[in-house]
Motif scaffolding. Structure first.
Motif, short mmCIF file in Angstrom:
data_model
loop_
_atom_site.label_atom_id
_atom_site.label_comp_id
_atom_site.label_asym_id
_atom_site.label_seq_id
_atom_site.Cartn_x
_atom_site.Cartn_y
_atom_site.Cartn_z
N ARG A 139 0.89 -0.81 -0.22
CA ARG A 139 -0.35 0.17 -0.34
C ARG A 139 0.19 1.44 -0.10
O ARG A 139 0.07 1.77 -0.02
CB ARG A 139 -0.60 0.26 1.27
CG ARG A 139 -2.21 -1.04 1.06
CD ARG A 139 -3.16 -1.27 0.28
NE ARG A 139 -3.61 -0.36 -0.26
CZ ARG A 139 -4.72 0.22 -0.07
NH1 ARG A 139 -5.83 -0.75 1.07
NH2 ARG A 139 -5.54 1.10 -0.88
N TRP A 140 1.82 0.68 -0.30
CA TRP A 140 2.81 1.82 -0.42
C TRP A 140 2.82 3.13 -1.31
O TRP A 140 2.91 2.39 -2.59
CB TRP A 140 3.85 1.98 0.46
CG TRP A 140 4.38 1.38 2.08
CD1 TRP A 140 3.80 2.43 2.76
CD2 TRP A 140 5.32 0.85 2.25
NE1 TRP A 140 4.14 1.55 3.75
CE2 TRP A 140 4.51 0.87 3.64
CE3 TRP A 140 5.38 -0.73 2.01
CZ2 TRP A 140 5.30 -0.52 4.81
CZ3 TRP A 140 5.92 -1.80 2.73
CH2 TRP A 140 5.70 -1.46 4.38
N PRO A 141 3.09 3.95 -1.55
CA PRO A 141 3.24 4.83 -2.96
C PRO A 141 4.42 4.27 -3.73
O PRO A 141 5.41 3.44 -3.10
CB PRO A 141 3.82 6.15 -2.81
CG PRO A 141 3.09 6.24 -1.45
CD PRO A 141 3.42 5.43 -0.80
N GLY A 142 4.68 3.79 -4.89
CA GLY A 142 5.83 3.33 -6.05
C GLY A 142 5.33 2.43 -6.12
O GLY A 142 4.17 2.05 -6.60
N SER A 143 5.60 1.82 -6.79
CA SER A 143 6.46 0.50 -7.67
C SER A 143 7.28 -0.26 -6.96
O SER A 143 8.95 -0.22 -7.94
CB SER A 143 6.10 0.47 -9.16
OG SER A 143 6.03 -0.96 -9.11
N TYR A 144 7.11 -1.60 -6.48
CA TYR A 144 8.48 -2.49 -6.14
C TYR A 144 8.35 -3.85 -5.60
O TYR A 144 6.43 -3.74 -5.65
CB TYR A 144 8.66 -1.76 -4.89
CG TYR A 144 7.69 -1.35 -3.65
CD1 TYR A 144 6.66 -2.48 -2.61
CD2 TYR A 144 7.46 -0.24 -3.76
CE1 TYR A 144 5.93 -2.27 -2.28
CE2 TYR A 144 5.45 0.31 -3.02
CZ TYR A 144 5.17 -1.21 -1.77
OH TYR A 144 3.89 -0.80 -1.43
N LEU A 145 9.18 -4.27 -5.55
CA LEU A 145 8.80 -6.06 -5.23
C LEU A 145 9.04 -6.12 -3.39
O LEU A 145 9.84 -5.66 -3.08
CB LEU A 145 10.11 -6.90 -6.31
CG LEU A 145 10.03 -8.32 -5.14
CD1 LEU A 145 9.20 -9.14 -6.39
CD2 LEU A 145 11.81 -9.16 -5.22
N VAL A 146 8.19 -6.90 -2.54
CA VAL A 146 8.39 -7.29 -1.51
C VAL A 146 8.63 -8.38 -1.27
O VAL A 146 8.11 -9.14 -1.49
CB VAL A 146 6.76 -7.30 -0.65
CG1 VAL A 146 6.80 -7.51 0.64
CG2 VAL A 146 6.67 -5.14 -0.44
N ILE A 147 9.19 -9.16 0.14
CA ILE A 147 10.34 -10.17 0.39
C ILE A 147 10.27 -10.02 1.66
O ILE A 147 10.65 -9.77 2.62
CB ILE A 147 11.66 -10.49 0.56
CG1 ILE A 147 11.79 -10.88 -0.97
CG2 ILE A 147 11.50 -12.20 0.32
CD1 ILE A 147 13.33 -10.42 -1.80
N ALA A 148 9.07 -10.28 2.20
CA ALA A 148 8.84 -11.24 3.67
C ALA A 148 9.02 -11.93 4.60
O ALA A 148 8.28 -13.58 4.00
CB ALA A 148 7.19 -10.63 3.91
N ARG A 149 9.63 -12.39 5.71
CA ARG A 149 9.71 -14.03 5.54
C ARG A 149 9.47 -13.62 7.61
O ARG A 149 10.01 -12.79 7.89
CB ARG A 149 11.10 -13.97 5.42
CG ARG A 149 11.29 -15.76 6.14
CD ARG A 149 12.21 -15.89 4.91
NE ARG A 149 12.51 -17.82 5.91
CZ ARG A 149 13.21 -18.65 4.48
NH1 ARG A 149 14.03 -17.99 3.86
NH2 ARG A 149 13.41 -19.83 5.11
N ASP A 150 8.84 -14.91 7.73
CA ASP A 150 8.23 -15.17 9.56
C ASP A 150 9.02 -16.54 9.66
O ASP A 150 8.00 -17.23 9.13
CB ASP A 150 6.83 -14.71 9.47
CG ASP A 150 6.68 -15.24 10.93
OD1 ASP A 150 7.43 -15.60 11.84
OD2 ASP A 150 5.54 -14.97 11.12
N GLY A 151 10.22 -16.83 10.17
CA GLY A 151 10.48 -18.17 10.51
C GLY A 151 10.35 -18.95 9.01
O GLY A 151 11.34 -19.10 7.83
N ALA A 152 9.65 -19.98 9.02
CA ALA A 152 9.91 -20.71 8.00
C ALA A 152 8.58 -20.69 7.11
O ALA A 152 8.82 -21.38 5.77
CB ALA A 152 9.61 -21.83 8.94
N THR A 153 7.60 -19.30 7.10
CA THR A 153 7.49 -19.11 5.97
C THR A 153 7.78 -18.19 5.13
O THR A 153 8.09 -16.74 5.47
CB THR A 153 5.76 -18.42 6.57
OG1 THR A 153 5.19 -19.24 7.47
CG2 THR A 153 4.46 -18.12 5.46
N LEU A 154 7.88 -17.77 4.10
CA LEU A 154 8.50 -16.85 3.47
C LEU A 154 7.11 -16.67 1.96
O LEU A 154 6.56 -17.27 1.20
CB LEU A 154 9.37 -17.59 2.31
CG LEU A 154 9.80 -16.61 1.00
CD1 LEU A 154 10.89 -15.66 1.14
CD2 LEU A 154 10.69 -18.04 0.25
#
Length: 611
Positions: free
Chosen positions: A79-94
């Protein structure tokens, strides 16, 4: 080429992108050729979040979203301005999340008993030399809607994440999950206008970070971006002004530059070479893109513009383009099918009258084109298209003369061999049987597909600007928040006949950003003259590209005679399937580049256990 990649799982082979850099704080993820300033990450113990690209989030905003990562509220990360890729990790979940317009696509595959993901399908195919998938390429050529075959990419063994979905990996495996609704709820145009203005203001502000700024200054869409940027500092504004175009972009641009402080205007005169299809006899001048790219056909025009920008900038900076403004701010008349489907017959008739006046035809004819699409849904439309592919080749008529369709069958489909047509038909039937959560409105589907196609093409233009000029090209109309704000407005309000770009006009009237005469403009430039000139002047090159030595022909994706007849029509100044030729030429260029100029994607650093 700028790309990102990562791994999920344990392997003995430590492989990473050639020349890549690890993403700080994120396990087994890398970027290649991305400036360090465009790669940011935060972490807290096993929870990490990275954004790659133009992201307008402040560092504290990234930190605050770690809670969303823990809770699996993935949409909040987009939801932020711009155009981008997100990588999110929480322990064993990617979770790997691209953007809504496909400028940061996500692909994945299994290799070496682990999951690999990347923003490049070619890179993942290069892990073991996987070839092009000819049926997927046939769909690209014949249908030109990226999500038609769902998770099937242009490369065999490589899966793609469809639009509005993310890649999720955990110990149970990898899968795609939808994070964006298939169809937005309706927000009336007057209510949405302020949100659209705020989204565009933030989209431009997120990019204006001290680098020299240049911008298109042509139609209403690009002029809006240039004027927004001029509120924040000096802007080098350029207008492509080939006299063969015979439009009024240049007079409006001159008048705007005189009225808006901060705009320094430079026209870009055309030359004999600024036509479509110029330079295709020397493919080494074109960057190798991850997929066939439309800007391969218009590269000489884009270079003329970028040459002018480079000549007036002391250092490379960013370049704002109004690309995709039409796709989000207006709508094609296909929404008439939705009005008929929903029983809004009086409104459909009123709009048909307006479209008929614009096209010098009858309202009955306009509604007649829309009625077949109003009586089917997306899955059944694909089954009908599959049946059409199994039938005889159609006589060519302009697309505007055919009935409206959820997924129009382009002239390229009629150039394919019977075997390829049957394989594509089978793939469409399978896709129809497996179609999940399809939108109910034709406009909602076609809007998303248009944006995905434009996003992929703009990525190729961006690559040319970056590799040959060091210029960062940005397209704010393709930002997530801009797309959401605009497409929440019903298509029949965005595309109402008799009102030119009513959403943009409402958003900026009285805001003090654009001169009144710009907001009152009702004309738009076009490139048809340069397309036909390029077809005539470069016919021998095109005949060679798509003739006996054609890679497309070898795969049955085109046959020589219908292409030659279409080029003869163009040389005679007759109506031509320009879009189909454009797609075929770009695909042929891409296939030839893969043979001769494919980059080295990976390097093996060691053979140790890795997580």
């Amino acid at each position: 080429m700028r790309w990102s990649a990562g791994r999920y799982g344990t392997t003995e082979e430590a492989r990473c992108p050639r020349g890549g850099h690890p993403v700080p704080g994120v396990e087994a993820a890398w970027t290649a050729d991305w400036p360090a300033a465009r790669v940011r990450s935060v972490s807290d113990g096993p929870v990490s979040l990275a954004v790659i690209g133009d992201c307008g989030a402040a560092d504290d905003q990234l930190v605050s979203r770690l809670r969303a990562v823990r809770a699996g509220r993935w949409r909040e990360l987009t939801r932020w301005p711009g155009s981008y890729l997100v990588i999110a990790r929480d322990g064993a979940t990617l979770a790997v999340i691209g953007d809504l317009a496909g400028q940061h696509p996500v692909y994945w595959r299994s290799h070496g008993h682990v999951l690999w993901w990347a923003t490049s399908a070619l890179a993942l195919a290069a892990l073991d030399g996987a070839p092009v998938d000819p049926t997927a390429l046939a769909a690209h050529l014949a249908l030109a809607q990226p999500d038609v075959l769902g998770r099937r990419s242009l490369m065999r063994c490589v899966s793609r994440v469809p639009g509005g979905h993310l890649l999720l990996a955990d110990p149970s495996g990898a899968r795609t999950e939808r994070f964006e609704p298939a169809e937005y709820g309706s927000v009336e145009l007057p209510v949405a206008a302020a949100t659209v203005r705020a989204a565009l203001v933030e989209a431009v502000a997120a990019r204006c970070d001290g680098r020299p700024v240049s911008a298109d200054l042509a139609g209403l869409d690009s002029t809006t971006l240039a004027c927004l940027a001029a509120e924040r500092g000096p802007v080098t504004a350029v207008t492509f002004a080939d006299e063969r175009l015979r439009d009024d972009d240049l007079p409006y641009a001159k008048r705007t530059a005189a009225a808006v402080s901060g705009l320094t205007h430079h026209p870009v005169p055309g030359t004999a070479n600024t036509v479509y299809y110029d330079g295709l006899d020397d493919l080494d001048r074109l960057p190798v893109t991850d997929a066939p790219n439309a800007y391969a056909v218009t590269a000489s025009i884009k270079r003329a513009v970028l040459d002018t920008v480079a000549a007036h900038h002391p250092a490379p900076g960013l370049y704002l383009t109004g690309s995709a403004g039409d796709a989000v701010l207006s709508a094609p008349s296909s929404y008439l099918a939705d009005l008929l489907r929903e029983g809004q017959h009086r409104r459909a008739w009123s709009h048909a009258l307006g479209h008929a006046r614009l096209r010098h035809t009858s309202a009955w004819s306009v509604l007649g084109r829309a009625r077949p699409a109003s009586r089917t849904d997306l899955a059944d439309a694909w089954r009908q298209t599959a049946a059409e592919l199994r039938g005889p080749v159609r006589e060519w008529v302009p697309q505007a003369s055919r009935p409206l369709a959820w997924t129009p069958l382009l002239a390229t489909a009629d150039w394919m061999s019977p075997d390829v047509r049957h394989q594509l038909a089978a793939a469409l039937d399978t896709a129809a049987d497996q179609l999940p959560d399809a939108p109910a409105r034709l406009a909602a589907w076609s809007d998303r597909q248009d944006l995905a196609r434009l996003g992929a093409d703009t990525t190729g233009w961006r690559q040319l600007a970056a590799e040959q000029y060091g210029i960062a090209l940005v397209a704010p109309y393709l930002d997530n928040e801009v797309i959401r704000a605009c497409l929440a407005v019903p298509a029949d309000q965005r595309g109402a006949p008799g009102r030119y770009k009513p959403l943009l006009a409402k958003a900026f009237t009285g805001a003090g950003v654009l001169p009144d005469f710009v907001l009152a403009r009702t004309t738009k430039g076009g490139f048809n003259a340069l397309a036909y000139a390029g077809l005539r002047e470069n016919a021998p090159v095109l005949l060679d590209l798509l003739g006996q030595s054609s890679r497309l022909a070898a795969a049955g994706l085109v046959t020589e005679q219908p292409v030659a007849r279409m080029l003869q029509r163009a040389a005679a100044g007759q109506p031509t399937a320009q879009g189909a030729l454009h797609l075929a030429v770009a695909a042929e260029v891409w296939l030839r580049q893969l043979e001769t100029a494919a980059p080295a994607w990976w390097e093996v650093t060691s053979r140790v256990a890795a997580g």
